[in-house]
Design an enzyme around this catalytic site. Structure first.
Site, PDB file in Angstrom:
ATOM      1  N   ARG A  32      52.928  52.682  66.958  1.00 25.27           N
ATOM      2  CA  ARG A  32      52.858  51.343  67.562  1.00 25.27           C
ATOM      3  C   ARG A  32      51.493  50.703  67.320  1.00 25.27           C
ATOM      4  NH1 ARG A  32      52.473  49.211  73.430  1.00 25.27           N
ATOM      5  NH2 ARG A  32      53.694  47.286  73.297  1.00 25.27           N
TER       6      ARG A  32
ATOM      7  N   HIS B 282      50.875  47.001  65.886  1.00 24.50           N
ATOM      8  CA  HIS B 282      50.102  45.973  66.608  1.00 24.50           C
ATOM      9  C   HIS B 282      48.842  45.569  65.854  1.00 24.50           C
ATOM     10  CE1 HIS B 282      51.964  46.063  70.891  1.00 24.50           C
ATOM     11  NE2 HIS B 282      52.880  46.163  69.953  1.00 24.50           N
TER      12      HIS B 282
ATOM     13  N   ASN C 170      48.894  44.557  74.497  1.00 25.49           N
ATOM     14  CA  ASN C 170      48.105  45.773  74.277  1.00 25.49           C
ATOM     15  C   ASN C 170      47.489  46.334  75.551  1.00 25.49           C
ATOM     16  OD1 ASN C 170      48.467  45.738  71.473  1.00 25.49           O
ATOM     17  ND2 ASN C 170      46.709  44.360  71.172  1.00 25.49           N
TER      18      ASN C 170
ATOM     19  N   HIS D 205      61.614  52.412  68.243  1.00 26.44           N
ATOM     20  CA  HIS D 205      61.799  52.535  69.695  1.00 26.44           C
ATOM     21  C   HIS D 205      62.672  53.718  70.079  1.00 26.44           C
ATOM     22  CE1 HIS D 205      60.570  48.103  70.398  1.00 26.44           C
ATOM     23  NE2 HIS D 205      59.548  48.920  70.288  1.00 26.44           N
TER      24      HIS D 205
HETATM   25  C1  HEM Z   1      60.724  43.753  67.603  1.00 26.16           C
HETATM   26  C2  HEM Z   1      59.794  43.439  68.477  1.00 26.16           C
HETATM   27  C3  HEM Z   1      59.176  44.457  69.404  1.00 26.16           C
HETATM   28  C4  HEM Z   1      59.027  44.338  70.752  1.00 26.16           C
HETATM   29  C5  HEM Z   1      59.433  43.145  71.596  1.00 26.16           C
HETATM   30  C6  HEM Z   1      58.420  45.557  71.231  1.00 26.16           C
HETATM   31  C7  HEM Z   1      58.096  45.811  72.557  1.00 26.16           C
HETATM   32  C8  HEM Z   1      57.695  47.035  73.041  1.00 26.16           C
HETATM   33  C9  HEM Z   1      57.436  47.334  74.440  1.00 26.16           C
HETATM   34  C10 HEM Z   1      57.551  46.336  75.590  1.00 26.16           C
HETATM   35  C11 HEM Z   1      57.093  48.645  74.531  1.00 26.16           C
HETATM   36  C12 HEM Z   1      56.696  49.411  75.790  1.00 26.16           C
HETATM   37  C13 HEM Z   1      55.195  49.350  75.925  1.00 26.16           C
HETATM   38  C14 HEM Z   1      54.656  49.955  77.204  1.00 26.16           C
HETATM   39  O1  HEM Z   1      55.429  50.428  78.054  1.00 26.16           O
HETATM   40  O2  HEM Z   1      53.413  49.954  77.420  1.00 26.16           O
HETATM   41  C15 HEM Z   1      57.133  49.189  73.192  1.00 26.16           C
HETATM   42  C16 HEM Z   1      56.846  50.494  72.879  1.00 26.16           C
HETATM   43  C17 HEM Z   1      56.841  50.989  71.589  1.00 26.16           C
HETATM   44  N1  HEM Z   1      56.995  50.241  70.437  1.00 26.16           N
HETATM   45 FE1  HEM Z   1      57.630  48.345  70.301  1.00 26.16          FE
HETATM   46  N2  HEM Z   1      58.207  46.384  70.170  1.00 26.16           N
HETATM   47  C18 HEM Z   1      58.654  45.754  69.025  1.00 26.16           C
HETATM   48  C19 HEM Z   1      58.592  46.259  67.744  1.00 26.16           C
HETATM   49  C20 HEM Z   1      58.080  47.484  67.395  1.00 26.16           C
HETATM   50  C21 HEM Z   1      57.840  47.938  66.037  1.00 26.16           C
HETATM   51  C22 HEM Z   1      58.090  47.104  64.784  1.00 26.16           C
HETATM   52  C23 HEM Z   1      57.339  49.205  66.129  1.00 26.16           C
HETATM   53  C24 HEM Z   1      56.904  50.142  65.021  1.00 26.16           C
HETATM   54  C25 HEM Z   1      57.405  50.145  63.817  1.00 26.16           C
HETATM   55  C26 HEM Z   1      57.293  49.545  67.528  1.00 26.16           C
HETATM   56  C27 HEM Z   1      56.904  50.762  68.036  1.00 26.16           C
HETATM   57  C28 HEM Z   1      56.882  51.098  69.371  1.00 26.16           C
HETATM   58  C29 HEM Z   1      56.664  52.462  69.854  1.00 26.16           C
HETATM   59  C30 HEM Z   1      56.545  53.693  68.976  1.00 26.16           C
HETATM   60  C31 HEM Z   1      56.628  52.389  71.247  1.00 26.16           C
HETATM   61  C32 HEM Z   1      56.346  53.540  72.215  1.00 26.16           C
HETATM   62  C33 HEM Z   1      54.830  53.657  72.309  1.00 26.16           C
HETATM   63  C34 HEM Z   1      54.306  54.774  73.206  1.00 26.16           C
HETATM   64  O3  HEM Z   1      55.081  55.552  73.771  1.00 26.16           O
HETATM   65  O4  HEM Z   1      53.055  54.860  73.340  1.00 26.16           O
HETATM   66  N3  HEM Z   1      57.711  48.471  68.269  1.00 26.16           N
HETATM   67  N4  HEM Z   1      57.484  48.191  72.309  1.00 26.16           N
END
Ligand code: HEM
Length: 243
Positions: free
Chosen positions: A38, A42, A70, A169
């Protein structure tokens, strides 16, 4: 000119050092694999993959770390710092942090959790400027499908890229606030940690954790892509990792 072999002569142990550093970090905390992926996303979505996300607040920097997407959410900074200091000991001033973050995401995906892989072209330069305001525009979990598609389009990514990359995700964690409404509304309690293709199957069963994931399968133009990935893991992996 970026090249996958950039450090072969100048720092032959670079890629190995990064891989071992990431492997150790993930063995200490499994979630770190998700967090590093992530972090790369970002970073790249704001001014390109230049590690502007690593810069702290100062008189000239309004840190991206404080932007809402972030703040108290982006993680993995210590892991990148520690790999960077290891590399500085073996080949000072050679390997950029931007390359470390990009390679770390690939290694977290492939070497550590057996997910998609891709070739990382090396030679990215580290930024000395950040943009908190651009970071505020990272996609939100409340965005509808059209908004998600158009945000990705501004980065040269199409709807297929959106669906494939959202496959990230299937690992990691989300804080309650981001999916509370969905749990209360549809009682879909599942962790993001259900792994790989289960994630796309969950979307089809309307059990996506984040609303922004579920909109990818909700009667719109991306339904067929979700359907395809749910049946074809190797297609998902190759699309996730392609240039
Ligand atoms: C399509 C639009 C996207 C939205 C709206 C979105 C939104 C989010 C949100 C709200 C979370 C939870 C964050 C938290 O609880 O602090 C999350 C977690 C995550 N996102 Fe996304 N995301 C998007 C795209 C992506 C992309 C493109 C990737 C990587 C290729 C990604 C990888 C991740 C990962 C791996 C997590 C878990 C992170 C952790 O456990 O530390 N996301 N995302």
């Amino acid at each position: 000119q970026l090249s996958p072999t950039l450090y072969d002569a100048t720092c032959p142990s670079a890629l190995n050092t990064i891989r071992m550093g990431i492997r150790n970090a993930v063995s200490r905390e499994r979630r770190m694999a998700a967090s590093l992926m992530r972090l790369h996303f970002h970073d790249c979505f704001v001014q390109g993959c230049d590690v502007s996300i690593l810069l702290d607040d100062s008189s000239s920097i309004d840190s991206e770390k404080n932007a809402l997407p972030n703040f108290k959410s982006a993680r993995g900074f210590d892991v990148i710092d520690s790999v960077k200091s290891q590399l500085e000991r073996v080949c000072p001033g050679v390997v950029s942090c931007a390359d470390i973050v990009a390679v770390a995401a690939r290694d977290a995906s492939f070497a550590v959790i057996g997910g998609p892989s891709w070739t990382v072209k090396l030679g990215r330069r580290d930024s000395t400027a950040a943009s908190r305001s651009l970071a505020e525009n990272l996609p939100s979990f409340t965005d509808g499908l059209d908004k998600l598609i158009s945000t990705f389009a501004t980065k040269g990514l199409n709807a297929r890229d959106l669906v494939a990359l959202s496959g990230a995700h299937t690992i990691g964690q989300a804080q309650c606030a981001f999916f509370r409404d969905r749990i209360y509304n549809i009682k879909a309690i599942l962790m993001l940690d259900s792994r790989a293709l289960e994630g796309f199957k969950n979307l089809i069963q309307k059990k996506g954790l984040l609303a922004s994931d579920q909109v990818l399968f909700s009667g719109g133009s991306t339904d067929s892509i979700v359907d395809e990935y749910s049946k074809n893991p190797s297609k998902f992996k190759s699309d996730f990792g392609h240039d």
